[in-house]
Design a protein around this motif. Structure first.
Motif: not given
Length: 110
Positions: A6, A14-15, A24, A30, A93, A97
């Motif tokens: 991460i 942020t990815q 990403k 978040l 995350l 997605k």
């Protein structure tokens, strides 16, 4: 999740990259990043008063290797207290997605 990386970039993204998840997103969307960063920053060495909260990136290599990258960088190794915070970010995350809208495929003209 195992074998993940991460990156929380200071410029606002942020990815996560892993075998199962790659996404990403803008960091400010978040809710779990701030508690994680606060937890990481709290682990800095007490004898480093010049360290500030601004950073180039915070890199998380699995659960046992977190690197705060700034002018005065530091690492956090094998800290079980961060696991729940990392898991919360991974879950958020994954939700991002899962809610992504797939682009509409272009249809070739005949």
């Amino acid at each position: 999740m195992e074998n993940f990386t991460i990156h929380v970039f200071g410029y606002g993204e942020t990815q996560i990259n892993s075998k199962d998840l790659s996404v990403k997103v803008a960091t400010d969307t978040l809710t779990t990043v701030t508690p994680l960063l606060a937890g990481v920053f709290a682990k800095k060495l007490a004898d480093n008063p010049t360290l500030v909260t601004e950073f180039h990136a915070v890199n998380i290599f699995g659960y046992n290797d977190v690197r705060w990258m700034s002018k005065e960088s530091f690492d956090v190794k094998d800290n079980a207290n961060l696991k729940l915070l990392i898991d919360n970010l991974i879950a958020e995350l994954q939700t991002v997605k899962d809610n992504e809208v797939a682009p509409t495929p272009k249809v070739a003209k005949a």
